[in-house]
Design a protein around this motif. Sequence first.
Motif, PDB file in Angstrom:
ATOM      1  N   ASP A   1      -5.696 -14.377   7.354  1.00  0.00           N
ATOM      2  CA  ASP A   1      -5.441 -14.309   8.790  1.00  0.00           C
ATOM      3  C   ASP A   1      -4.523 -13.181   9.201  1.00  0.00           C
ATOM      4  O   ASP A   1      -4.314 -12.968  10.409  1.00  0.00           O
ATOM      5  N   GLY A   2      -3.941 -12.473   8.240  1.00  0.00           N
ATOM      6  CA  GLY A   2      -3.043 -11.390   8.603  1.00  0.00           C
ATOM      7  C   GLY A   2      -2.400 -10.777   7.380  1.00  0.00           C
ATOM      8  O   GLY A   2      -2.618 -11.220   6.240  1.00  0.00           O
ATOM      9  N   PHE A   3      -1.602  -9.740   7.642  1.00  0.00           N
ATOM     10  CA  PHE A   3      -0.975  -8.986   6.562  1.00  0.00           C
ATOM     11  C   PHE A   3       0.454  -8.622   6.945  1.00  0.00           C
ATOM     12  O   PHE A   3       0.745  -8.294   8.094  1.00  0.00           O
ATOM     13  N   ARG A   4       1.327  -8.670   5.969  1.00  0.00           N
ATOM     14  CA  ARG A   4       2.691  -8.152   6.095  1.00  0.00           C
ATOM     15  C   ARG A   4       2.764  -6.906   5.219  1.00  0.00           C
ATOM     16  O   ARG A   4       2.540  -6.972   4.014  1.00  0.00           O
ATOM     17  N   PHE A   5       3.051  -5.747   5.820  1.00  0.00           N
ATOM     18  CA  PHE A   5       3.000  -4.477   5.128  1.00  0.00           C
ATOM     19  C   PHE A   5       4.373  -4.125   4.565  1.00  0.00           C
ATOM     20  O   PHE A   5       5.313  -3.821   5.313  1.00  0.00           O
ATOM     21  N   ASP A   6       4.479  -4.175   3.245  1.00  0.00           N
ATOM     22  CA  ASP A   6       5.710  -3.797   2.562  1.00  0.00           C
ATOM     23  C   ASP A   6       6.021  -2.328   2.853  1.00  0.00           C
ATOM     24  O   ASP A   6       5.135  -1.471   2.801  1.00  0.00           O
ATOM     25  N   LEU A   7       7.295  -2.039   3.168  1.00  0.00           N
ATOM     26  CA  LEU A   7       7.710  -0.673   3.501  1.00  0.00           C
ATOM     27  C   LEU A   7       6.718  -0.027   4.466  1.00  0.00           C
ATOM     28  O   LEU A   7       6.157   1.038   4.223  1.00  0.00           O
ATOM     29  N   GLY A   8       6.503  -0.702   5.588  1.00  0.00           N
ATOM     30  CA  GLY A   8       5.501  -0.244   6.539  1.00  0.00           C
ATOM     31  C   GLY A   8       5.741   1.140   7.090  1.00  0.00           C
ATOM     32  O   GLY A   8       4.795   1.813   7.520  1.00  0.00           O
ATOM     33  N   VAL A   9       6.979   1.607   7.097  1.00  0.00           N
ATOM     34  CA  VAL A   9       7.261   2.955   7.584  1.00  0.00           C
ATOM     35  C   VAL A   9       6.536   3.994   6.738  1.00  0.00           C
ATOM     36  O   VAL A   9       6.015   4.993   7.252  1.00  0.00           O
ATOM     37  N   THR A  10       6.465   3.764   5.434  1.00  0.00           N
ATOM     38  CA  THR A  10       5.785   4.710   4.544  1.00  0.00           C
ATOM     39  C   THR A  10       4.321   4.873   4.951  1.00  0.00           C
ATOM     40  O   THR A  10       3.778   5.983   4.882  1.00  0.00           O
ATOM     41  N   LEU A  11       3.691   3.805   5.368  1.00  0.00           N
ATOM     42  CA  LEU A  11       2.280   3.872   5.744  1.00  0.00           C
ATOM     43  C   LEU A  11       2.084   4.711   7.001  1.00  0.00           C
ATOM     44  O   LEU A  11       0.987   5.239   7.223  1.00  0.00           O
ATOM     45  N   GLY A  12       3.121   4.814   7.818  1.00  0.00           N
ATOM     46  CA  GLY A  12       3.024   5.598   9.044  1.00  0.00           C
ATOM     47  C   GLY A  12       3.582   6.992   8.922  1.00  0.00           C
ATOM     48  O   GLY A  12       3.800   7.670   9.938  1.00  0.00           O
ATOM     49  N   ARG A  13       3.814   7.455   7.709  1.00  0.00           N
ATOM     50  CA  ARG A  13       4.378   8.793   7.530  1.00  0.00           C
ATOM     51  C   ARG A  13       3.268   9.847   7.516  1.00  0.00           C
ATOM     52  O   ARG A  13       2.284   9.730   6.804  1.00  0.00           O
ATOM     53  N   GLU A  14       3.486  10.867   8.313  1.00  0.00           N
ATOM     54  CA  GLU A  14       2.684  12.079   8.274  1.00  0.00           C
ATOM     55  C   GLU A  14       3.568  13.177   7.673  1.00  0.00           C
ATOM     56  O   GLU A  14       4.747  12.937   7.377  1.00  0.00           O
ATOM     57  N   PRO A  15       3.045  14.381   7.455  1.00  0.00           N
ATOM     58  CA  PRO A  15       3.867  15.430   6.830  1.00  0.00           C
ATOM     59  C   PRO A  15       5.206  15.678   7.522  1.00  0.00           C
ATOM     60  O   PRO A  15       6.180  16.083   6.879  1.00  0.00           O
ATOM     61  N   ASN A  16       5.287  15.404   8.826  1.00  0.00           N
ATOM     62  CA  ASN A  16       6.536  15.644   9.556  1.00  0.00           C
ATOM     63  C   ASN A  16       7.386  14.390   9.726  1.00  0.00           C
ATOM     64  O   ASN A  16       8.367  14.410  10.476  1.00  0.00           O
ATOM     65  N   GLY A  17       7.030  13.310   9.049  1.00  0.00           N
ATOM     66  CA  GLY A  17       7.830  12.089   9.118  1.00  0.00           C
ATOM     67  C   GLY A  17       7.079  10.934   9.727  1.00  0.00           C
ATOM     68  O   GLY A  17       5.860  10.983   9.926  1.00  0.00           O
ATOM     69  N   PHE A  18       7.823   9.866  10.038  1.00  0.00           N
ATOM     70  CA  PHE A  18       7.210   8.657  10.587  1.00  0.00           C
ATOM     71  C   PHE A  18       6.614   8.931  11.951  1.00  0.00           C
ATOM     72  O   PHE A  18       7.222   9.576  12.804  1.00  0.00           O
TER      73      PHE A  18
ATOM     74  N   TYR B   1       0.815  -1.215   0.000  1.00  0.00           N
ATOM     75  CA  TYR B   1       0.000   0.000   0.000  1.00  0.00           C
ATOM     76  C   TYR B   1       0.850   1.268   0.000  1.00  0.00           C
ATOM     77  O   TYR B   1       0.312   2.367   0.096  1.00  0.00           O
ATOM     78  N   ASN B   2       2.159   1.135  -0.083  1.00  0.00           N
ATOM     79  CA  ASN B   2       3.025   2.310   0.002  1.00  0.00           C
ATOM     80  C   ASN B   2       3.210   3.016  -1.333  1.00  0.00           C
ATOM     81  O   ASN B   2       3.488   4.205  -1.361  1.00  0.00           O
TER      82      ASN B   2
ATOM     83  N   TRP C   1      10.985  -0.247   7.508  1.00  0.00           N
ATOM     84  CA  TRP C   1      11.899   0.715   6.896  1.00  0.00           C
ATOM     85  C   TRP C   1      11.365   1.146   5.536  1.00  0.00           C
ATOM     86  O   TRP C   1      10.517   0.500   4.931  1.00  0.00           O
ATOM     87  N   ASP C   2      11.851   2.293   5.067  1.00  0.00           N
ATOM     88  CA  ASP C   2      11.691   2.718   3.678  1.00  0.00           C
ATOM     89  C   ASP C   2      12.918   3.549   3.335  1.00  0.00           C
ATOM     90  O   ASP C   2      13.884   3.583   4.111  1.00  0.00           O
ATOM     91  N   VAL C   3      12.931   4.212   2.182  1.00  0.00           N
ATOM     92  CA  VAL C   3      14.133   4.919   1.743  1.00  0.00           C
ATOM     93  C   VAL C   3      14.054   6.412   2.028  1.00  0.00           C
ATOM     94  O   VAL C   3      14.947   7.163   1.646  1.00  0.00           O
TER      95      VAL C   3
END
Length: 745
Positions: free
Chosen positions: A345-362, A276-277, A388-390
């Motif tokens: 039964d579950g999900f593994r989120f690719d580059l999960g940090v990107t999903l948690g980014r707001e305008p000011n960062g993770f 989803y990133n 992690w992400d880049v």
Amino acid sequence: MSASYPDRLLAGRPYPLGATSDGLGVNFAVFSANATRMDLCIFDPTGRKELKRLQLPECTDEVWHGYLPDAHAGLVYGFRAHGPYDPRNGHRFNPNKLLLDPYGKKMLGQIRWTDALFGYRMGHGRGDLSFDRRDSAPAMPKSVVADDVFNWGSSRSPETPWAETVIYEAHVRGVSAGRSDIRGNQRGTFAGLADPYFIEHIQKLGVTAIELLPVHAFSQDQFLIERGLRNYWGYSTLSYFAPEPAYMSSGGLDEMRVAIRRLHAAGIEVILDVVYNHTCEGNHLGPTLSWRGLDNASYYRLMPDDKRYYIDETGCGNTVNMSHPRVIQMVMDSLRYWATAYQVDGFRFDLGVTLGREPNGFDPGSGFFDAVRQDPLLSRLKLISEPWDVGPGGYQVGNHPPGFAEWNDKFRDGVRRFWRGEPGQLPDLGARLLGSGDLFNHRHRRPWASLNFLTSHDGFTLHDLVSYNEKHNEANGEEGRDGHSENLSNNWGAEGPTDDAGINETRGRVKRALLATMLFSHGTPMLLAGDEFGNTQGGNNNAYCQDNEISHLDWDTARSPEGRELTSFVAKLVQVRRNHPSLRSATFVIGDQEVYDGLIAVGWFNANGEWNHDGAWHDPENRTLALRRTTRDERGGLDVTMLLINGGADAVDFKMPDPQLQWKLVVDTAEPDADIYVSVDGPVSVQGRSVVLLSGLPLDAPFEDAPDESKDANAEQKHDQAHDQPNDQTNDQPDNQPADSPPTE
């Protein structure tokens, strides 16, 4: 045929989004905050001929909607969005481009690469600021109205507790594409995944969950097609609701449901790797396939000072805008859809940090994480992040919120360093053995939050990790520029295959020691498919584009004597982990509380049976360690294990520190076929680059016979399902370091 459709749509409803059949017609609803008009295009069943173009008559709260009477499941369709074509302000509307429904649950056809897929004129001097008027429909896949009715019978999730979970990362196509013993059209599909031979194989291993690389419909990237390669891994999403058509041998969606039902019946959970990133539409020069043409400024994060360009924190050209409520809604709706319509039964989120980014960062309190954690359905599933992400501050291992497990690359790298012989690795190894409390023991998280792995789809296989010092990615056509250059590997004397018996013996010994370290560590172990029998990719550590024998599992190797022996050994490790609760603690071990007769929960010793002192921890040349773990199971039974580790080349005799205990040998990685639960008297010899596990009991306690290795590997889980919830966050222990933990840097 077009006369059977009305000239106008009825108003319909703005919810639910997507195409929804009620048996009498189909309601269409699609979000776009900036479009000025939205058209529904209806195609013949082949998707080749556009039969009708109808304007969606209503827009409510930025959702365009309309109702088509007498339409049914199987209808082939797409959208065309009208609005400003103004890339500098983030708008890329072009009604000449047919667009997939972001909520489309089934997809027909594949992308046929042509310049007409791009919203601008390829080769024009003004680049993406120009405008292309060619119709892209002939080159586009189409959305299909889906019928999600399926008889699940009495099927239900195994609901394996996290502390009991062992994950097997696999690829739907790779599992069966190389098998000659099943029908050709079923190879590389969900039918192949559901084949009894494969299910029996992973059952015998004792794994409790299979984590599948992306199964969302994805793009075959143009640059790969031009090089004669293919997007094999699938990290290039084209639809968040539709399964990849190539994985359905029958063409029907129920093939995936049947596979999941059969896996559930075997006691195996199904976890999906989801992306989803970013999407397959790439950067500002990419094609217009769906989201870009529907509402580019809403779906993507754009540079604030020049909205022509995309913020790229994924390395894939664009970043999905998870700060937008409708985008979060799309992701949440997608997750709930897979959890209900397919019962995953579950999900593994690719580059999960990107999903948690707001305008000011993770932000671990981002809108996405908050939405998932409060959701009554999703919060109870197994949730795993690639932490992690880049982008800036993109490394966030250990910093995700409660309820999420995280891929722990510090476990991967630290264990690799130790077993390839690097000095000074004992403190790090000690932390990893106890669930990486230095990273995860806060906010009442549990050891299962540390997803421990040695290898994954990205990088060397386990066999290649001990066979190659360098990556060998020539087949990728990038002149060796792709893939990690530092793999923390060791070929032990020869690059690649060799007939040298000594080198091969060392490689086998190190593989077994690595596997034992992972499976005897607190946390959630993840095994890469094929590692259990020595699968190789010939040194390719970035096989994302290799849809061939490089990436497909080699079942001939699995059936070889060596493959069978290693598979049996892995199954034994998994069973031993299941038999001994001290190897899979559900909580971080805190304090030096006595568990039994002077035995505290965790004790660290040297080879002389003495407490490991600071000097031993920090001696860079010390490669021996003894770890005693003592616990009681839920019925009050005592479980004591002693893990003896020798990372050096020569054998070492370990003295036992506890005269009040009797010991039996459980596992010796240097002698994988040795009998288990054999009494041990006196010092225990641990061969070079090997691990020994002992089980201890008081001297006056009778030692039970060895646990039945042939019993149902999931029996205990089924027995305990009513009592253990997979995402139980209860933890009354204080947020501290594990007892007697090694010093950390």
